[in-house]
Scaffold this motif. Structure first.
Motif, PDB file in Angstrom:
ATOM      1  N   GLU A   9      39.733  36.557  37.132  1.00 23.68           N
ATOM      2  CA  GLU A   9      40.640  35.529  37.652  1.00 23.68           C
ATOM      3  C   GLU A   9      39.918  34.761  38.758  1.00 23.68           C
ATOM      4  N   TYR A  10      39.745  33.467  38.549  1.00 21.62           N
ATOM      5  CA  TYR A  10      38.955  32.658  39.493  1.00 21.62           C
ATOM      6  C   TYR A  10      39.498  32.702  40.915  1.00 21.62           C
ATOM      7  N   LEU A  16      38.007  37.297  47.028  1.00 24.27           N
ATOM      8  CA  LEU A  16      37.178  38.475  47.287  1.00 24.27           C
ATOM      9  C   LEU A  16      35.848  38.086  47.931  1.00 24.27           C
ATOM     10  N   GLN A  17      35.270  36.965  47.509  1.00 17.15           N
ATOM     11  CA  GLN A  17      34.012  36.535  48.118  1.00 17.15           C
ATOM     12  C   GLN A  17      34.216  36.171  49.583  1.00 17.15           C
ATOM     13  N   ARG A  18      35.343  35.538  49.903  1.00 17.86           N
ATOM     14  CA  ARG A  18      35.622  35.219  51.304  1.00 17.86           C
ATOM     15  C   ARG A  18      35.814  36.494  52.122  1.00 17.86           C
ATOM     16  N   VAL A  32      29.018  36.623  39.648  1.00 17.57           N
ATOM     17  CA  VAL A  32      30.443  36.844  39.421  1.00 17.57           C
ATOM     18  C   VAL A  32      30.657  36.791  37.911  1.00 17.57           C
ATOM     19  N   LEU A  33      31.055  37.911  37.328  1.00 13.30           N
ATOM     20  CA  LEU A  33      31.184  38.019  35.874  1.00 13.30           C
ATOM     21  C   LEU A  33      32.614  38.383  35.514  1.00 13.30           C
ATOM     22  N   ASP A  34      33.064  37.904  34.355  1.00 12.84           N
ATOM     23  CA  ASP A  34      34.466  38.115  33.988  1.00 12.84           C
ATOM     24  C   ASP A  34      34.662  38.939  32.720  1.00 12.84           C
ATOM     25  N   ALA A  59      38.267  40.094  31.108  1.00  9.69           N
ATOM     26  CA  ALA A  59      38.746  39.218  30.046  1.00  9.69           C
ATOM     27  C   ALA A  59      38.677  39.857  28.665  1.00  9.69           C
ATOM     28  N   ASP A  60      37.717  40.772  28.457  1.00  8.67           N
ATOM     29  CA  ASP A  60      37.548  41.360  27.122  1.00  8.67           C
ATOM     30  C   ASP A  60      37.805  42.866  27.094  1.00  8.67           C
TER      31      ASP A  60
END
Length: 259
Positions: A9-10, A16-18, A32-34, A59-60
């Motif tokens: 989720e973008y 989370l990065q902040r 960052v991988l989804d 996502a998968d």
């Protein structure tokens, strides 16, 4: 500190990065991988990061599949909106499990725990190491604290209810079905095997008495000598059949009960 972030989720990834930059100003997010597939492909060609921060659901599929399909030496902090999805998480090198939305203080505490564990382990290793020895990453991972399951999501009629682990008396496996029996006698069918439960439950509180049954300490009321050096275990609530512990396992049970 190098970090691999797994999040599908973008907005959550951005947040989370902040938080990471606030918790660890020198943090470097490598990617960052989804997806599970993307994470496996990335890990296959890159050095292990210092830390993986991973959602349970990607996502998968479940991110836990990554640790089932590959050897991943990096410690991991899991994030999830649903605690029930962390079924197989204890097989990974987990430092903490943080419920979404992740709070800065919780993230800082998890990273501080990782740093403290690494420092204690390195001090021990350096004090024992010879000039030609190397430090073992595996030993560091073994030293990481493990979190044990605190509740189960159980079905009651058409509803799903969170049941604290403390309320479980024992778990029984019959005909490939595992039933949780609560201290008050309620019974719930679980989607686990006893082998999976052994990895999820705190061994200081739970003991596998035989192939069919795992009991929590307060449920064990008495031990009775039995034929051939076996022990007959009296449980509360009482099961329908006798619970026997083998002669070979009897000393371990007594040691567990003594603490």
């Amino acid at each position: 500190m190098t970090i691999l972030l797994l999040e599908d989720e973008y907005p959550a990834a951005e947040r989370l990065q902040r938080l990471l930059l606030q918790a660890v100003p020198e943090a470097q997010v490598l990617a960052v991988l989804d997806t599970v597939a993307g994470a496996l492909a990335w890990l296959a060609v890159h050095p292990a990061p210092d830390l993986i921060l991973s959602d349970i659901q990607l996502a998968d599929g479940l991110s836990l599949e990554i640790w089932e399909q590959a050897v991943v030496l990096s410690p991991v902090i899991f994030t999830t909106a649903f605690d029930a999805y962390a079924i197989r998480a204890f097989q990974a090198n987990s430092v903490a499990y943080l419920l979404k939305p992740v709070k800065l203080a919780e993230l800082q505490a998890a990273i501080a725990k990782l740093h403290a564990t690494r420092k204690a382990w390195l001090n021990e290793e350096l004090s024992q190491a010879s000039p030609h020895s190397s430090l073992s990453i595996e030993r560091l991972l073994d030293a990481l604290p493990r979190a044990y399951k605190t509740r189960f999501l159980v079905r009651q009629g058409e509803q799903l209810l969170p049941l604290p682990v403390a309320e479980a008396a024992w778990f029984l496996s019959r005909n490939e079905t595992v039933t949780l029996v609560a201290a008050d006698g309620r019974r719930f069918v679980l989607d686990y095997t006893l082998e999976q439960l052994e990895g999820l439950l705190d061994p200081a509180r739970f003991f596998r008495l035989n192939r069919q049954l795992i009991a929590q300490l307060p449920a064990v009321r008495r031990l009775h000598p039995h034929f051939g050096g076996k022990l007959l275990v009296e449980l509360h609530p009482a099961p329908a059949e006798e619970v026997l512990v083998s002669r070979e396992k009897a000393p371990a049970l007594k040691a567990w009960l003594e603490g």
